[in-house]
Design a protein around this motif. Structure first.
Motif, PDB file in Angstrom:
ATOM      1  N   ALA A  93     -43.318 -10.553  88.511  1.00 37.16           N
ATOM      2  CA  ALA A  93     -43.896 -11.923  88.430  1.00 37.16           C
ATOM      3  C   ALA A  93     -44.569 -12.606  87.449  1.00 37.16           C
ATOM      4  CB  ALA A  93     -44.824 -11.928  89.699  1.00 37.16           C
ATOM      5  N   THR A  94     -45.320 -11.398  86.700  1.00 36.39           N
ATOM      6  CA  THR A  94     -46.060 -11.921  85.383  1.00 36.39           C
ATOM      7  C   THR A  94     -44.909 -11.902  84.457  1.00 36.39           C
ATOM      8  OG1 THR A  94     -47.890 -10.669  86.181  1.00 36.39           O
ATOM      9  CG2 THR A  94     -47.489 -11.051  83.699  1.00 36.39           C
ATOM     10  N   ALA A  95     -44.027 -10.996  84.163  1.00 37.01           N
ATOM     11  CA  ALA A  95     -43.102 -11.109  83.248  1.00 37.01           C
ATOM     12  C   ALA A  95     -42.028 -12.272  83.323  1.00 37.01           C
ATOM     13  CB  ALA A  95     -42.217  -9.684  83.272  1.00 37.01           C
ATOM     14  N   LEU A  96     -41.718 -12.694  84.492  1.00 37.65           N
ATOM     15  CA  LEU A  96     -40.893 -13.898  84.488  1.00 37.65           C
ATOM     16  C   LEU A  96     -41.835 -15.184  84.203  1.00 37.65           C
ATOM     17  CD1 LEU A  96     -39.564 -13.259  88.388  1.00 37.65           C
ATOM     18  CD2 LEU A  96     -38.263 -13.328  85.988  1.00 37.65           C
ATOM     19  N   GLY A  97     -42.951 -15.306  84.462  1.00 38.38           N
ATOM     20  CA  GLY A  97     -43.759 -16.316  83.687  1.00 38.38           C
ATOM     21  C   GLY A  97     -43.686 -16.110  82.203  1.00 38.38           C
ATOM     22  N   GLU A  98     -43.915 -15.066  81.750  1.00 38.76           N
ATOM     23  CA  GLU A  98     -44.213 -14.704  80.197  1.00 38.76           C
ATOM     24  C   GLU A  98     -42.587 -15.157  79.652  1.00 38.76           C
ATOM     25  OE1 GLU A  98     -45.512 -10.832  80.098  1.00 38.76           O
ATOM     26  OE2 GLU A  98     -47.788 -11.478  80.146  1.00 38.76           O
ATOM     27  N   GLY A  99     -41.797 -14.655  80.353  1.00 38.44           N
ATOM     28  CA  GLY A  99     -40.101 -14.986  79.852  1.00 38.44           C
ATOM     29  C   GLY A  99     -40.016 -16.489  79.983  1.00 38.44           C
ATOM     30  N   ALA A 100     -40.498 -17.283  81.053  1.00 38.14           N
ATOM     31  CA  ALA A 100     -40.069 -18.562  81.049  1.00 38.14           C
ATOM     32  C   ALA A 100     -40.654 -19.248  79.901  1.00 38.14           C
ATOM     33  CB  ALA A 100     -40.346 -19.069  82.362  1.00 38.14           C
ATOM     34  N   GLN A 101     -41.829 -19.134  79.551  1.00 27.62           N
ATOM     35  CA  GLN A 101     -42.651 -19.453  78.382  1.00 27.62           C
ATOM     36  C   GLN A 101     -41.942 -19.119  76.937  1.00 27.62           C
ATOM     37  OE1 GLN A 101     -45.747 -21.653  78.741  1.00 27.62           O
ATOM     38  NE2 GLN A 101     -44.566 -22.102  76.819  1.00 27.62           N
ATOM     39  N   LEU A 102     -41.479 -18.222  76.862  1.00 28.16           N
ATOM     40  CA  LEU A 102     -40.778 -17.511  75.766  1.00 28.16           C
ATOM     41  C   LEU A 102     -39.676 -18.504  75.582  1.00 28.16           C
ATOM     42  CD1 LEU A 102     -40.081 -15.365  73.366  1.00 28.16           C
ATOM     43  CD2 LEU A 102     -38.657 -14.288  75.078  1.00 28.16           C
ATOM     44  N   LEU A 103     -38.765 -18.758  76.605  1.00 29.08           N
ATOM     45  CA  LEU A 103     -37.663 -19.374  76.509  1.00 29.08           C
ATOM     46  C   LEU A 103     -37.887 -20.967  76.183  1.00 29.08           C
ATOM     47  CD1 LEU A 103     -35.593 -18.202  79.657  1.00 29.08           C
ATOM     48  CD2 LEU A 103     -35.136 -17.751  77.166  1.00 29.08           C
ATOM     49  N   LEU A 104     -39.040 -21.464  76.863  1.00 29.66           N
ATOM     50  CA  LEU A 104     -39.558 -22.852  76.365  1.00 29.66           C
ATOM     51  C   LEU A 104     -39.990 -22.967  74.974  1.00 29.66           C
ATOM     52  CD1 LEU A 104     -41.384 -23.647  79.674  1.00 29.66           C
ATOM     53  CD2 LEU A 104     -39.087 -24.838  78.758  1.00 29.66           C
ATOM     54  N   ASP A 105     -40.585 -21.876  74.467  1.00 34.89           N
ATOM     55  CA  ASP A 105     -41.094 -21.950  72.921  1.00 34.89           C
ATOM     56  C   ASP A 105     -39.873 -21.781  72.153  1.00 34.89           C
ATOM     57  OD1 ASP A 105     -43.729 -22.425  74.010  1.00 34.89           O
ATOM     58  OD2 ASP A 105     -44.429 -20.206  73.896  1.00 34.89           O
ATOM     59  N   GLU A 106     -39.120 -20.777  72.212  1.00 39.80           N
ATOM     60  CA  GLU A 106     -38.000 -20.372  71.344  1.00 39.80           C
ATOM     61  C   GLU A 106     -36.860 -21.332  71.356  1.00 39.80           C
ATOM     62  OE1 GLU A 106     -38.575 -18.056  68.999  1.00 39.80           O
ATOM     63  OE2 GLU A 106     -40.500 -18.004  69.455  1.00 39.80           O
ATOM     64  N   TYR A 107     -36.541 -21.513  72.606  1.00 33.22           N
ATOM     65  CA  TYR A 107     -35.089 -22.367  72.730  1.00 33.22           C
ATOM     66  C   TYR A 107     -35.247 -23.572  73.624  1.00 33.22           C
ATOM     67  CZ  TYR A 107     -34.008 -17.640  71.715  1.00 33.22           C
ATOM     68  OH  TYR A 107     -33.810 -16.191  71.105  1.00 33.22           O
ATOM     69  N   GLY A 108     -36.512 -24.232  73.621  1.00 30.93           N
ATOM     70  CA  GLY A 108     -36.470 -25.196  74.561  1.00 30.93           C
ATOM     71  C   GLY A 108     -36.040 -25.348  75.885  1.00 30.93           C
TER      72      GLY A 108
END
Length: 206
Positions: A93-108
């Motif tokens: 659950a933590t990783a999914l939240g962090e991954g979503a933020q990464l995708l928003l930051d890096e790839y919009g």
């Protein structure tokens, strides 16, 4: 039995992708690609594939990076719990939240911006996603080849081991010649199943 007949049998009896199992209609669009990524992350852990697929279905309500990021940690844990994805629910659950933020930051939030004609470069970018292991990268690429032609033919070691077990060529390009380009992701899925499921191996070879 000819190689083409064996390949046709594989498609008929085992050619359901993990994405299809999870109810994902895969298209070259941000939302279905993100759902495939989430599924690949879930399949990266040592957990039964059916449970990971069920968890991906439960998480469908958070089917974009924005929705996943904005969901509470507890909402993500609860969705995983409903699918009995319990050994890794809190850390995932933590990783999914962090991954979503990464995708928003890096790839919009759009995985199409991660695409690259250099498959190894694409793999490296996928590995940057939290909890995405080598198994998950292979799964994503095997299935994404249905909509990203630059990945074709993507037949990893596990798929090639399956090919060997049913007497098919173990060269990816020779295997790819046995089916239409649109069926390569399904063939890869079937070959992996053959490697994992003895009953399917016997049906295909019969």
């Amino acid at each position: 039995m000819s190689d083409r007949t064996t390949a046709r049998n594989l498609l008929e009896q085992g050619g359901t992708t993990y994405a299809a199992q999870a109810g994902i209609k895969l298209e070259n669009k941000p939302a279905p690609l993100y759902r495939l990524l989430v599924l690949s992350v879930l399949l990266s852990t040592r957990i039964k594939a059916d449970i990971a697929v069920a968890a991906a279905r439960e998480l469908a309500e958070f089917g974009t990076p924005e929705k996943m990021r904005n969901a509470t940690w507890q909402q993500r844990v609860d969705a995983l719990g409903r699918a009995h994805y319990v050994r890794y629910d809190e850390s995932t659950a933590t990783a999914l939240g962090e991954g979503a933020q990464l995708l928003l930051d890096e790839y919009g939030g759009d995985l199409r911006k991660l695409r690259d004609d250099d498959v190894r470069a694409m793999q490296r970018r996928l590995r940057e996603v939290p909890r995405m292991g080598p198994v998950g990268v292979h799964i994503f690429c095997r299935e994404a080849q249905a909509v990203w032609p630059e990945l074709r033919p993507y037949l990893d070691k596990k798929a090639l081991q399956g090919a060997e077990k049913v007497g098919l060529p173990t060269d990816p390009r020779r295997l790819a010649e046995l089916v239409a380009d649109d069926d390569l992701a399904r063939l890869a899925a079937a070959l992996v199943r053959v490697e994992l499921e003895k009953d399917l191996r016997e049906k295909v070879s019969a």
